[in-house]
Design a protein around this motif. Sequence first.
Motif, PDB file in Angstrom:
ATOM      1  N   TYR A 117      44.704  53.158  30.873  1.00 48.07           N
ATOM      2  CA  TYR A 117      45.737  53.777  30.038  1.00 48.07           C
ATOM      3  C   TYR A 117      46.574  54.753  30.867  1.00 48.07           C
ATOM      4  N   TYR A 118      45.899  55.498  31.721  1.00 48.68           N
ATOM      5  CA  TYR A 118      46.585  56.446  32.603  1.00 48.68           C
ATOM      6  C   TYR A 118      47.577  55.717  33.502  1.00 48.68           C
ATOM      7  N   LEU A 119      47.144  54.617  34.106  1.00 49.05           N
ATOM      8  CA  LEU A 119      48.038  53.851  34.983  1.00 49.05           C
ATOM      9  C   LEU A 119      49.204  53.259  34.204  1.00 49.05           C
ATOM     10  N   TYR A 120      48.958  52.871  32.964  1.00 49.26           N
ATOM     11  CA  TYR A 120      50.037  52.379  32.101  1.00 49.26           C
ATOM     12  C   TYR A 120      51.126  53.443  31.982  1.00 49.26           C
ATOM     13  N   GLU A 121      50.741  54.671  31.669  1.00 50.72           N
ATOM     14  CA  GLU A 121      51.725  55.746  31.532  1.00 50.72           C
ATOM     15  C   GLU A 121      52.390  56.085  32.859  1.00 50.72           C
ATOM     16  N   LEU A 122      51.616  56.076  33.919  1.00 51.18           N
ATOM     17  CA  LEU A 122      52.137  56.413  35.242  1.00 51.18           C
ATOM     18  C   LEU A 122      53.085  55.341  35.773  1.00 51.18           C
ATOM     19  N   SER A 123      52.977  54.128  35.242  1.00 50.85           N
ATOM     20  CA  SER A 123      53.811  53.025  35.743  1.00 50.85           C
ATOM     21  C   SER A 123      55.298  53.293  35.554  1.00 50.85           C
ATOM     22  N   ALA A 124      55.667  54.167  34.645  1.00 53.92           N
ATOM     23  CA  ALA A 124      57.070  54.532  34.482  1.00 53.92           C
ATOM     24  C   ALA A 124      57.606  55.204  35.747  1.00 53.92           C
ATOM     25  N   TYR A 125      56.704  55.784  36.542  1.00 53.04           N
ATOM     26  CA  TYR A 125      57.089  56.486  37.771  1.00 53.04           C
ATOM     27  C   TYR A 125      56.638  55.742  39.024  1.00 53.04           C
TER      28      TYR A 125
ATOM     29  N   ASN B 299      58.538  62.650  37.131  1.00 48.11           N
ATOM     30  CA  ASN B 299      57.651  62.847  35.988  1.00 48.11           C
ATOM     31  C   ASN B 299      57.894  64.265  35.466  1.00 48.11           C
ATOM     32  N   VAL B 300      58.961  64.402  34.714  1.00 50.08           N
ATOM     33  CA  VAL B 300      59.421  65.717  34.262  1.00 50.08           C
ATOM     34  C   VAL B 300      58.355  66.433  33.439  1.00 50.08           C
ATOM     35  N   LYS B 301      57.600  65.690  32.633  1.00 52.56           N
ATOM     36  CA  LYS B 301      56.554  66.338  31.817  1.00 52.56           C
ATOM     37  C   LYS B 301      55.499  66.987  32.706  1.00 52.56           C
ATOM     38  N   ALA B 302      55.064  66.286  33.746  1.00 53.22           N
ATOM     39  CA  ALA B 302      54.054  66.856  34.649  1.00 53.22           C
ATOM     40  C   ALA B 302      54.614  68.041  35.420  1.00 53.22           C
ATOM     41  N   VAL B 303      55.802  67.888  35.965  1.00 51.89           N
ATOM     42  CA  VAL B 303      56.422  68.967  36.742  1.00 51.89           C
ATOM     43  C   VAL B 303      56.595  70.202  35.864  1.00 51.89           C
TER      44      VAL B 303
ATOM     45  N   GLU C 143      56.715  71.720  47.630  1.00 58.24           N
ATOM     46  CA  GLU C 143      57.103  70.812  48.712  1.00 58.24           C
ATOM     47  C   GLU C 143      57.511  69.485  48.102  1.00 58.24           C
ATOM     48  N   THR C 144      58.475  68.825  48.728  1.00 61.15           N
ATOM     49  CA  THR C 144      58.868  67.498  48.282  1.00 61.15           C
ATOM     50  C   THR C 144      58.521  66.496  49.375  1.00 61.15           C
ATOM     51  N   GLY C 145      58.335  65.273  48.972  1.00 61.21           N
ATOM     52  CA  GLY C 145      58.006  64.211  49.915  1.00 61.21           C
ATOM     53  C   GLY C 145      58.229  62.872  49.244  1.00 61.21           C
ATOM     54  N   ASP C 146      57.521  61.890  49.726  1.00 64.80           N
ATOM     55  CA  ASP C 146      57.587  60.586  49.086  1.00 64.80           C
ATOM     56  C   ASP C 146      56.313  59.812  49.377  1.00 64.80           C
ATOM     57  N   VAL C 147      56.103  58.795  48.582  1.00 61.91           N
ATOM     58  CA  VAL C 147      54.930  57.946  48.708  1.00 61.91           C
ATOM     59  C   VAL C 147      55.389  56.510  48.486  1.00 61.91           C
ATOM     60  N   ARG C 148      54.726  55.581  49.162  1.00 69.72           N
ATOM     61  CA  ARG C 148      55.057  54.175  49.007  1.00 69.72           C
ATOM     62  C   ARG C 148      54.004  53.523  48.115  1.00 69.72           C
ATOM     63  N   ILE C 149      54.464  52.977  46.986  1.00 67.19           N
ATOM     64  CA  ILE C 149      53.576  52.300  46.033  1.00 67.19           C
ATOM     65  C   ILE C 149      54.236  50.989  45.628  1.00 67.19           C
ATOM     66  N   ALA C 150      53.475  49.918  45.709  1.00 63.58           N
ATOM     67  CA  ALA C 150      53.951  48.590  45.298  1.00 63.58           C
ATOM     68  C   ALA C 150      55.305  48.264  45.923  1.00 63.58           C
ATOM     69  N   GLY C 151      55.479  48.646  47.187  1.00 54.81           N
ATOM     70  CA  GLY C 151      56.711  48.355  47.906  1.00 54.81           C
ATOM     71  C   GLY C 151      57.867  49.286  47.593  1.00 54.81           C
ATOM     72  N   ASN C 152      57.639  50.287  46.767  1.00 61.41           N
ATOM     73  CA  ASN C 152      58.692  51.230  46.391  1.00 61.41           C
ATOM     74  C   ASN C 152      58.453  52.586  47.038  1.00 61.41           C
ATOM     75  N   GLN C 153      59.510  53.180  47.573  1.00 60.20           N
ATOM     76  CA  GLN C 153      59.447  54.530  48.113  1.00 60.20           C
ATOM     77  C   GLN C 153      59.790  55.482  46.969  1.00 60.20           C
ATOM     78  N   LEU C 154      58.849  56.332  46.580  1.00 54.75           N
ATOM     79  CA  LEU C 154      59.010  57.174  45.401  1.00 54.75           C
ATOM     80  C   LEU C 154      58.945  58.652  45.759  1.00 54.75           C
ATOM     81  N   PRO C 155      59.870  59.459  45.237  1.00 50.38           N
ATOM     82  CA  PRO C 155      59.872  60.894  45.555  1.00 50.38           C
ATOM     83  C   PRO C 155      58.718  61.625  44.856  1.00 50.38           C
ATOM     84  N   THR C 156      58.107  62.556  45.588  1.00 53.95           N
ATOM     85  CA  THR C 156      56.996  63.335  45.058  1.00 53.95           C
ATOM     86  C   THR C 156      57.295  64.824  45.160  1.00 53.95           C
ATOM     87  N   LYS C 157      56.531  65.573  44.415  1.00 51.14           N
ATOM     88  CA  LYS C 157      56.602  67.033  44.447  1.00 51.14           C
ATOM     89  C   LYS C 157      55.177  67.539  44.471  1.00 51.14           C
TER      90      LYS C 157
END
Length: 179
Positions: A22-30, A124-128, A145-159
């Motif tokens: 269920y958690y991964l389902y919600e996280l999949s939006a990001y 993920n505005v709710k988490a931030v 700090e900001t950065g990024d992570v690669r998931i499922a071939g996508n480069q995604l911004p992190t905080k």
Amino acid sequence: MNITFKTIKQSDSNVLHHLYNYYLYELSAYSMEDVTPEGKYIIEDISPYYLDPRLYPYLIMADKMIAGFILVTSPPYVSSGIDYSIQEMFILPKYRGKGVAREAALHIFKQHQGHYEIGMFQHNVKAVTFWSKLLSSLNIKAITETGDVRIAGNQLPTKSLRFFISGETIQSHVSNEIV
């Protein structure tokens, strides 16, 4: 609502796996991850959470019902200079907006004091917002700090937020004990 915490043990592994999907389902939006042909998300091996004593997994209980989970890591699973990281926190929709996440975070801070790092997807505005408001309400200054992570071939911004928790910081904010 009475909020309590139960350490997740190997006997609770099925519960954690179900909730984690269920958690991964919600996280999949990001994370932009897709489900498998069976309709499930690919769950990494989360068994270390209930097998390795350097990891701290908790079920969050609200009036004796499962309300979510919170997973905490410590060295060697964290960055240098960090004592703990709240890796994952998931609250079931029924329990959101009722202070459950705040109580869970405060419980962790009481149990595990030291230098923290909490990472999240930047979009993920709710988490931030949650973590920023919580730390502000506790008068805790965090380094962002900001950065990024690669998931499922996508480069995604992190905080990420880095901060320090001491007993004095949360003494008056926590009343729940681990079950």
